[in-house]
Motif scaffolding. Structure first.
Motif, PDB file in Angstrom:
ATOM      1  N   ASP A 122      99.042  53.737 105.381  1.00  0.00           N
ATOM      2  CA  ASP A 122     100.476  53.828 105.074  1.00  0.00           C
ATOM      3  C   ASP A 122     100.961  55.277 105.165  1.00  0.00           C
ATOM      4  O   ASP A 122     102.091  55.534 105.590  1.00  0.00           O
ATOM      5  CB  ASP A 122     100.759  53.259 103.680  1.00  0.00           C
ATOM      6  CG  ASP A 122     100.625  51.745 103.631  1.00  0.00           C
ATOM      7  OD1 ASP A 122     100.608  51.117 104.720  1.00  0.00           O
ATOM      8  OD2 ASP A 122     100.528  51.183 102.528  1.00  0.00           O
ATOM      9  N   TYR A 182      99.636  57.552 107.172  1.00  0.00           N
ATOM     10  CA  TYR A 182      99.675  57.831 108.601  1.00  0.00           C
ATOM     11  C   TYR A 182     100.980  57.311 109.212  1.00  0.00           C
ATOM     12  O   TYR A 182     101.648  58.010 109.983  1.00  0.00           O
ATOM     13  CB  TYR A 182      98.490  57.174 109.317  1.00  0.00           C
ATOM     14  CG  TYR A 182      97.138  57.795 109.058  1.00  0.00           C
ATOM     15  CD1 TYR A 182      96.904  58.628 107.970  1.00  0.00           C
ATOM     16  CD2 TYR A 182      96.064  57.531 109.903  1.00  0.00           C
ATOM     17  CE1 TYR A 182      95.657  59.190 107.733  1.00  0.00           C
ATOM     18  CE2 TYR A 182      94.808  58.089 109.683  1.00  0.00           C
ATOM     19  CZ  TYR A 182      94.606  58.909 108.591  1.00  0.00           C
ATOM     20  OH  TYR A 182      93.370  59.466 108.372  1.00  0.00           O
ATOM     21  N   CYS A 183     101.314  56.068 108.865  1.00  0.00           N
ATOM     22  CA  CYS A 183     102.525  55.456 109.431  1.00  0.00           C
ATOM     23  C   CYS A 183     103.787  56.206 109.009  1.00  0.00           C
ATOM     24  O   CYS A 183     104.718  56.376 109.802  1.00  0.00           O
ATOM     25  CB  CYS A 183     102.623  53.993 109.000  1.00  0.00           C
ATOM     26  SG  CYS A 183     101.405  52.918 109.784  1.00  0.00           S
ATOM     27  N   LYS A 184     103.814  56.660 107.773  1.00  0.00           N
ATOM     28  CA  LYS A 184     104.989  57.400 107.300  1.00  0.00           C
ATOM     29  C   LYS A 184     105.180  58.680 108.091  1.00  0.00           C
ATOM     30  O   LYS A 184     106.299  59.022 108.493  1.00  0.00           O
ATOM     31  CB  LYS A 184     104.845  57.721 105.808  1.00  0.00           C
ATOM     32  CG  LYS A 184     106.063  58.434 105.225  1.00  0.00           C
ATOM     33  CD  LYS A 184     105.917  58.633 103.723  1.00  0.00           C
ATOM     34  CE  LYS A 184     107.142  59.340 103.151  1.00  0.00           C
ATOM     35  NZ  LYS A 184     107.021  59.542 101.677  1.00  0.00           N
ATOM     36  N   SER A 216     105.781  57.731 112.082  1.00  0.00           N
ATOM     37  CA  SER A 216     107.101  57.117 112.289  1.00  0.00           C
ATOM     38  C   SER A 216     108.223  58.127 112.089  1.00  0.00           C
ATOM     39  O   SER A 216     109.226  58.102 112.805  1.00  0.00           O
ATOM     40  CB  SER A 216     107.285  55.921 111.346  1.00  0.00           C
ATOM     41  OG  SER A 216     106.355  54.900 111.648  1.00  0.00           O
ATOM     42  N   TYR A 247     100.976  52.950 119.371  1.00  0.00           N
ATOM     43  CA  TYR A 247     101.241  53.091 117.941  1.00  0.00           C
ATOM     44  C   TYR A 247     102.517  52.356 117.547  1.00  0.00           C
ATOM     45  O   TYR A 247     102.579  51.733 116.481  1.00  0.00           O
ATOM     46  CB  TYR A 247     101.369  54.561 117.541  1.00  0.00           C
ATOM     47  CG  TYR A 247     101.988  54.700 116.172  1.00  0.00           C
ATOM     48  CD1 TYR A 247     101.263  54.367 115.033  1.00  0.00           C
ATOM     49  CD2 TYR A 247     103.320  55.090 116.034  1.00  0.00           C
ATOM     50  CE1 TYR A 247     101.851  54.436 113.778  1.00  0.00           C
ATOM     51  CE2 TYR A 247     103.905  55.164 114.784  1.00  0.00           C
ATOM     52  CZ  TYR A 247     103.169  54.831 113.656  1.00  0.00           C
ATOM     53  OH  TYR A 247     103.746  54.874 112.411  1.00  0.00           O
ATOM     54  N   SER A 254     102.417  49.845 114.502  1.00  0.00           N
ATOM     55  CA  SER A 254     103.187  50.109 113.282  1.00  0.00           C
ATOM     56  C   SER A 254     104.148  48.972 112.970  1.00  0.00           C
ATOM     57  O   SER A 254     104.415  48.681 111.796  1.00  0.00           O
ATOM     58  CB  SER A 254     103.955  51.431 113.413  1.00  0.00           C
ATOM     59  OG  SER A 254     104.930  51.349 114.433  1.00  0.00           O
ATOM     60  N   ILE A 294     102.087  46.356 111.294  1.00  0.00           N
ATOM     61  CA  ILE A 294     101.771  46.788 109.928  1.00  0.00           C
ATOM     62  C   ILE A 294     102.983  46.626 109.022  1.00  0.00           C
ATOM     63  O   ILE A 294     102.860  46.259 107.844  1.00  0.00           O
ATOM     64  CB  ILE A 294     101.284  48.256 109.937  1.00  0.00           C
ATOM     65  CG1 ILE A 294      99.926  48.355 110.638  1.00  0.00           C
ATOM     66  CG2 ILE A 294     101.194  48.820 108.519  1.00  0.00           C
ATOM     67  CD1 ILE A 294      99.451  49.781 110.877  1.00  0.00           C
ATOM     68  N   ARG A 295     104.158  46.850 109.574  1.00  0.00           N
ATOM     69  CA  ARG A 295     105.391  46.788 108.775  1.00  0.00           C
ATOM     70  C   ARG A 295     105.764  45.362 108.394  1.00  0.00           C
ATOM     71  O   ARG A 295     106.171  45.111 107.257  1.00  0.00           O
ATOM     72  CB  ARG A 295     106.540  47.437 109.539  1.00  0.00           C
ATOM     73  CG  ARG A 295     107.832  47.574 108.735  1.00  0.00           C
ATOM     74  CD  ARG A 295     108.935  48.201 109.572  1.00  0.00           C
ATOM     75  NE  ARG A 295     109.347  47.338 110.664  1.00  0.00           N
ATOM     76  CZ  ARG A 295     110.231  46.342 110.544  1.00  0.00           C
ATOM     77  NH1 ARG A 295     110.783  46.078 109.361  1.00  0.00           N
ATOM     78  NH2 ARG A 295     110.560  45.610 111.583  1.00  0.00           N
ATOM     79  N   LYS A 342      94.685  47.136 108.923  1.00  0.00           N
ATOM     80  CA  LYS A 342      95.553  48.253 109.317  1.00  0.00           C
ATOM     81  C   LYS A 342      94.752  49.325 110.053  1.00  0.00           C
ATOM     82  O   LYS A 342      95.218  49.886 111.054  1.00  0.00           O
ATOM     83  CB  LYS A 342      96.228  48.862 108.082  1.00  0.00           C
ATOM     84  CG  LYS A 342      97.215  47.949 107.378  1.00  0.00           C
ATOM     85  CD  LYS A 342      97.799  48.660 106.153  1.00  0.00           C
ATOM     86  CE  LYS A 342      98.770  47.767 105.412  1.00  0.00           C
ATOM     87  NZ  LYS A 342      99.342  48.447 104.212  1.00  0.00           N
ATOM     88  N   MET A 382      95.299  50.746 113.864  1.00  0.00           N
ATOM     89  CA  MET A 382      95.505  52.167 114.141  1.00  0.00           C
ATOM     90  C   MET A 382      94.433  52.672 115.106  1.00  0.00           C
ATOM     91  O   MET A 382      94.734  53.477 116.009  1.00  0.00           O
ATOM     92  CB  MET A 382      95.473  52.963 112.836  1.00  0.00           C
ATOM     93  CG  MET A 382      95.909  54.409 112.984  1.00  0.00           C
ATOM     94  SD  MET A 382      97.644  54.606 113.464  1.00  0.00           S
ATOM     95  CE  MET A 382      98.462  54.024 111.972  1.00  0.00           C
TER      96      MET A 382
END
Length: 301
Positions: free
Chosen positions: A163, A165-167, A170, A263, A267, A270-271, A280, A284
């Motif tokens: 999470d 990483y995604c933040k 993104s 990605y 993502s 994942i969202r 997850k 990734m």
């Protein structure tokens, strides 16, 4: 570290050089006041009296500052610790890395380097990274991810990090879209097999880093890396060069790279899906590919 230092180098090490700058500025002001006093403007009654009063007041300030510099210099004279720290390249010590980074990123318009395992701090400064991108900065992110041995050696396999990483990723992708800059040309993310030895950030000409100790968290007793202080390094000092070279060595030996198009799809899954951390991580990992399959994008400016 045992070299003979000039008086000016000692003044810099003792943090007294700014006082000297102020003395010089005041001395110039005194000279200006004297010039006004003897200029044709002296025919006016008010102007020369004002100039003389200003010169007298400024001289008093100069004497006070010079006395202060002398006393502090004598108290600190031959302080090998301060002199050694300055010569080695540590400009200042800080105890709030996030605050320091956010301050530096406000004016960043060239490059940002990041390294880390879990990107906890990086996720907190994601808005500042976005602003730097909009100001023209390029990014390098060097990560030891949970699917590689370096991460497992330090944190095991139970940490939830995707999470974060995604933040970060993104926020970078969104900032690039808003700035009209292709994310592939702005940011390269590399994944390293080897453990990272420090949490390092480079913001334009500043390197912000510091040692951290691995201890068990007080609440759930998991291993966590805690900074106990942070230092802002002086460009091109010995320590600056050592930290920069260490980062570039690990960067060049990284195993894989994030594919931004892949990605974006990962993502989104994942969202919208309720996934376990293991799932997850797999998504990734699938969004990366071996580094030798692509031509790296030059990010230095």
């Amino acid at each position: 570290m045992n070299s003979r230092r000039s008086i000016w180098q000692k003044l810099q090490a003792y943090k007294l050089h700014n006082n000297v700058y102020v003395v010089i500025m005041l001395a110039v002001s005194v000279a200006g006041s004297i010039l006004i006093y003897v200029s044709p403007l002296r025919e006016s009654r008010f102007v020369p009296e004002l100039a003389l009063a200003c010169a007298t007041s400024l001289l008093a300030s100069i004497f006070q500052l010079v006395s202060d510099i002398y006393v502090k210099y004598k108290n600190l004279e031959n302080d090998k610790l301060l002199e050694g720290i300055h010569e080695f390249g540590i400009n200042d010590l800080h105890f709030n890395k996030q605050q320091l980074l956010e301050h530096l990123l406000k004016s960043c318009d060239r490059e940002v380097w990041v390294s880390g395992y879990r990107l906890i701090l990086t996720s907190k400064i994601a808005p500042s990274l976005s602003q730097a991108i909009k100001q023209g900065a390029n990014l390098k992110l060097l990560i030891s991810p949970p699917w590689m041995d370096g991460f497992k050696l330090v944190y095991g396999e139970s940490d939830r990090v995707i999470d974060n990483y995604c933040k970060v990723f993104s926020a970078i992708a969104k900032a690039c879209r808003e700035a009209g800059r292709p994310v592939e040309e702005v940011c390269e993310v590399r994944f390293a097999q080897k453990p990272l030895f420090s949490d390092t950030y480079k913001v334009d000409l500043h390197i912000v880093t510091g040692p951290y100790m691995h201890n068990r968290d007080e609440d759930d007793h998991r291993i966590t890396a805690n900074d106990f202080f942070t230092y802002n390094l002086i460009k091109k000092s010995r320590l600056y060069n050592l930290v920069e070279n260490e980062y570039m060595t690990l960067w060049e030996e990284a195993d894989s790279v994030l594919v931004w198009e892949a990605y974006a799809k990962a993502s989104e899954q994942i969202r919208i899906q309720d996934l376990r951390e293991k799932e997850k991580i797999e998504l990734m990992q699938e969004a990366s590919q071996p580094l030798n399959h692509i031509v790296p994008i030059p990010l230095s400016v």
